[in-house]
Design a protein around this motif. Structure first.
Motif, PDB file in Angstrom:
ATOM      1  N   PRO A 263      64.384 -21.022   1.609  1.00 61.33           N
ATOM      2  CA  PRO A 263      64.229 -19.630   2.051  1.00 61.33           C
ATOM      3  C   PRO A 263      62.895 -19.009   1.665  1.00 61.33           C
ATOM      4  O   PRO A 263      62.340 -18.201   2.429  1.00 61.33           O
ATOM      5  N   GLY A 264      62.374 -19.382   0.507  1.00 65.61           N
ATOM      6  CA  GLY A 264      61.093 -18.831   0.075  1.00 65.61           C
ATOM      7  C   GLY A 264      59.949 -19.177   1.003  1.00 65.61           C
ATOM      8  O   GLY A 264      59.021 -18.384   1.196  1.00 65.61           O
ATOM      9  N   TRP A 265      60.006 -20.353   1.598  1.00 67.16           N
ATOM     10  CA  TRP A 265      58.980 -20.751   2.568  1.00 67.16           C
ATOM     11  C   TRP A 265      59.116 -19.949   3.851  1.00 67.16           C
ATOM     12  O   TRP A 265      58.133 -19.422   4.363  1.00 67.16           O
ATOM     13  N   ASP A 266      60.318 -19.897   4.407  1.00 65.64           N
ATOM     14  CA  ASP A 266      60.538 -19.124   5.632  1.00 65.64           C
ATOM     15  C   ASP A 266      60.051 -17.687   5.449  1.00 65.64           C
ATOM     16  O   ASP A 266      59.470 -17.090   6.353  1.00 65.64           O
ATOM     17  N   ASP A 267      60.298 -17.136   4.275  1.00 63.69           N
ATOM     18  CA  ASP A 267      59.920 -15.760   3.965  1.00 63.69           C
ATOM     19  C   ASP A 267      58.405 -15.618   3.830  1.00 63.69           C
ATOM     20  O   ASP A 267      57.775 -14.761   4.462  1.00 63.69           O
ATOM     21  N   ALA A 268      57.793 -16.479   3.030  1.00 65.17           N
ATOM     22  CA  ALA A 268      56.371 -16.342   2.710  1.00 65.17           C
ATOM     23  C   ALA A 268      55.466 -16.649   3.901  1.00 65.17           C
ATOM     24  O   ALA A 268      54.402 -16.034   4.048  1.00 65.17           O
TER      25      ALA A 268
END
Length: 321
Positions: A263-268
């Motif tokens: 999720p952190g990648w999708d967000d960032a």
């Protein structure tokens, strides 16, 4: 039915009929493709570049043999007919045919392997020899029909992606709303803030709480959900230990927002654009959480420890909207 008039070269002349053909029964196109029509049907659709031909096919040479009957459980295969990659190619032969036709083609093995298969001619095959293709056209789909189907598929895919993105958003929102995750996020953010302070850096935060520092800003349009993004990256633990990197390998490509990365990648990624570089700090609930990642070389150890905040250095190489 055979739809094109093609010139025959270097051939025997049958004076009575005025037909030019080779002594072995083959004709030859201007590009040097040798062919022999086995069955010339009438009324069927022509094979065209950009269309699809459903065919029964076999081919053979000194090294290789292939047959749809043997390798595809007796079923024909579909071939998307592209522009000829070389003169005298199978693709050229297919465009001579129509639905219901069958033919034999002799294609230069040198060109076939080097320009179609993109490999060197195998030692078992003699330079200057031919690969013989036996082809029967079962069904033809025109370029217009394929374009319509592509558009339908693209529309369906967009709708499916939209639904998937909504499900991912709902999952992440509910996950971040739990008391346990809130406590872990607070703990991880304290560690990340401490690291940033040690480096005399001040980061911004994404929607879900990823800290990020843009180190190169190309002022390009921001990445959106559904975009296909290609990146170069290096992943580290907070202590600087590298656990993964694409450097020296192929870059990594992903569709943003579908939950195919943490999720952190999708967000960032959605705060970046093409050409941008950034360092992102991801709290563990937005990474691999309490499960971590086991070390493949030693199952008793972790490649990524449980509840470990992660640091990624990312460069966005390409974005396709």
């Amino acid at each position: 039915m055979l739809k094109k008039s093609v010139a025959a070269l270097g051939l025997c002349v049958i004076a009575a009929s005025g037909i030019l053909s080779s002594c072995d029964g083959y004709k030859k196109t201007e590009n040097g493709l040798k062919y022999k029509i086995v069955k010339d049907s009438t009324g069927g659709k022509d094979v065209e570049v950009g269309g699809v031909a459903l065919v029964q096919m076999s081919y053979t040479n000194e090294k290789d043999t292939f047959s749809t009957a043997k390798h595809n459980y007796g079923n024909p295969i579909d071939i998307l007919v592209m522009e000829s990659p070389f003169k005298g190619s199978l693709e050229e032969g297919l465009t001579l045919l129509s639905e219901g036709d069958s033919a034999i083609f002799q294609v230069s093995s040198d060109s076939l392997y080097e320009k179609r298969f993109n490999i060197q001619l195998p030692e078992e095959i003699k330079p200057g020899s031919f690969t013989t293709f036996n082809v029967k056209v079962v069904k033809v789909y025109s370029k217009a029909e394929i374009d319509v189907e592509r558009e339908k598929y693209a529309t369906q895919q967009k709708e499916m992606n939209k639904q998937q993105m909504a499900m991912v958003d709902e999952y992440v929102s509910k996950m971040l709303d739990s008391a346990q995750v809130k406590a872990q996020m607070s703990k991880d953010n304290a560690l990340i803030d401490k690291k940033l302070k040690e480096n005399n850096q001040k980061a911004q935060k994404t929607k879900y709480g990823v800290s990020y520092l843009i180190t190169k800003d190309e002022d390009s349009p921001l990445i959106s959900k559904g975009d296909t993004v290609t990146v170069e990256y290096t992943g580290k633990l907070l202590d600087g230990t590298t656990f993964d990197s694409s450097v020296g390998r192929d870059p990594f490509t992903v569709v943003v927002g579908l939950g195919r990365v943490i999720p952190g990648w999708d967000d960032a990624l959605q705060v970046l654009g093409k050409g941008d570089k950034a360092t992102i700090y991801i709290p563990s609930p937005l990474a691999y959480g309490k499960t971590g990642i086991a070390d493949p070389a030693n199952k008793d150890k972790y490649l990524i420890p449980q509840n470990a905040p992660l640091v990624f250095e990312i460069e966005v190489l390409d974005v396709k909207k």
